[in-house]
Motif scaffolding. Structure first.
Motif, PDB file in Angstrom:
ATOM      1  N   TRP A  38       0.851  -1.182   0.000  1.00 16.05           N
ATOM      2  CA  TRP A  38       0.000   0.000   0.000  1.00 16.05           C
ATOM      3  C   TRP A  38       0.892   1.239   0.000  1.00 16.05           C
ATOM      4  CZ3 TRP A  38      -5.134   0.005  -0.726  1.00 16.05           C
ATOM      5  CH2 TRP A  38      -5.837  -1.197  -0.510  1.00 16.05           C
ATOM      6  N   ALA A  51       2.940   0.358   3.647  1.00 17.93           N
ATOM      7  CA  ALA A  51       3.173  -0.992   4.171  1.00 17.93           C
ATOM      8  C   ALA A  51       3.327  -1.942   3.002  1.00 17.93           C
ATOM      9  CB  ALA A  51       2.009  -1.438   5.064  1.00 17.93           C
ATOM     10  N   TYR A  61       6.513  -1.566   7.583  1.00 19.25           N
ATOM     11  CA  TYR A  61       5.673  -0.381   7.679  1.00 19.25           C
ATOM     12  C   TYR A  61       6.536   0.874   7.705  1.00 19.25           C
ATOM     13  CZ  TYR A  61       2.144  -3.723   9.304  1.00 19.25           C
ATOM     14  OH  TYR A  61       1.278  -4.790   9.415  1.00 19.25           O
ATOM     15  N   PHE A  69      -1.501   0.733  11.818  1.00 21.79           N
ATOM     16  CA  PHE A  69      -1.947   0.070  10.594  1.00 21.79           C
ATOM     17  C   PHE A  69      -1.443  -1.375  10.579  1.00 21.79           C
ATOM     18  CE2 PHE A  69      -2.217   4.006   7.578  1.00 21.79           C
ATOM     19  CZ  PHE A  69      -3.000   4.665   8.522  1.00 21.79           C
ATOM     20  N   ILE A  71      -1.148  -4.620   7.716  1.00 26.81           N
ATOM     21  CA  ILE A  71      -1.332  -5.164   6.381  1.00 26.81           C
ATOM     22  C   ILE A  71      -1.464  -6.681   6.490  1.00 26.81           C
ATOM     23  CG2 ILE A  71       1.169  -5.371   5.924  1.00 26.81           C
ATOM     24  CD1 ILE A  71       0.549  -4.617   2.986  1.00 26.81           C
ATOM     25  N   LEU A  82      -5.605  -3.442   4.335  1.00 21.38           N
ATOM     26  CA  LEU A  82      -4.891  -2.504   5.195  1.00 21.38           C
ATOM     27  C   LEU A  82      -5.876  -2.043   6.263  1.00 21.38           C
ATOM     28  CD1 LEU A  82      -2.171  -1.047   5.628  1.00 21.38           C
ATOM     29  CD2 LEU A  82      -3.191   0.932   4.463  1.00 21.38           C
ATOM     30  N   TYR A  95      -4.965   6.410  -1.430  1.00 18.89           N
ATOM     31  CA  TYR A  95      -4.239   5.177  -1.125  1.00 18.89           C
ATOM     32  C   TYR A  95      -4.283   4.243  -2.337  1.00 18.89           C
ATOM     33  CZ  TYR A  95      -3.711   6.360   3.784  1.00 18.89           C
ATOM     34  OH  TYR A  95      -3.332   6.976   4.958  1.00 18.89           O
ATOM     35  N   CYS A  97      -2.913   0.426  -3.974  1.00 16.92           N
ATOM     36  CA  CYS A  97      -2.238  -0.841  -3.761  1.00 16.92           C
ATOM     37  C   CYS A  97      -1.397  -1.154  -4.992  1.00 16.92           C
ATOM     38  CB  CYS A  97      -3.205  -1.975  -3.451  1.00 16.92           C
ATOM     39  SG  CYS A  97      -4.225  -2.518  -4.815  1.00 16.92           S
TER      40      CYS A  97
END
Length: 123
Positions: A38, A51, A61, A69, A71, A82, A95, A97
Motif C-alpha cells: 500500500w 506498508a 511499515y 496500521f 497489512i 490494510l 491510497y 495498492c
C-alpha cells in the motif's frame, strides 16, 4: 495483464478506523508468489510507501503508521488488506495498492502493477 481494484476508502473522524481492500486479478488463485503493498499520495507530494507484505508473510511499515496500521493478505482471494486504526488527519491521502510477482520488492519503482486508488479523508 493484472488489474488491481481498491475499496474501503471514505471519510472518518480522527481516532476512527477504516479497512482498505485490494483485489488482484489474473494471478493464480491461491498463489502467494508476489509482493503486495500500500502506498499513499497527497496532491503535490511524492507517493509514499505505507506498508508491504512479502510472499513469506514478511511485513514492513513506514514509521508514521507503525502500531496503527496492519497489512494482511488472503492468497485464496488474491486480496490484500490494510486495517487502519487511530487515524489522524495526516493520514488523509489517496491510497494505492501495488503488486509485483516477486517474493519481495525493495522500492516503489519495483512495483509494476498499480490500482487506481481509493481516497481516505480524516477530519
Amino acid at each position: 495483464h493484472v488489474q488491481l481494484v481498491e475499496s474501503g476508502g471514505g471519510s472518518v473522524q480522527a481516532g476512527g478506523s477504516l479497512r482498505l481492500s485490494c483485489v488482484a486479478s489474473t494471478f493464480t488463485p491461491g498463489s502467494s508468489r508476489y509482493c503486495l503493498a500500500w502506498f499513499r499520495q497527497v496532491p503535490g507530494t511524492e507517493r509514499e510507501g505505507v506498508a508491504r507484505i512479502g510472499s513469506d508473510g514478511k511485513v514492513m511499515y513506514t514509521d508514521a503508521v507503525k502500531g496503527r496500521f496492519t497489512i494482511s493478505r488472503d492468497n485464496a482471494k488474491n486480496t490484500v488488506y490494510l486495517q487502519m486504526n487511530s487515524l489522524k488527519s495526516e493520514d488523509t491521502a489517496l491510497y494505492y495498492c501495488a503488486t509485483e510477482p516477486m517474493g519481495w520488492v525493495l522500492t516503489l519503482g519495483g512495483f509494476g502493477y498499480w490500482g487506481q486508488g481509493t481516497q481516505v479523508t480524516v477530519s
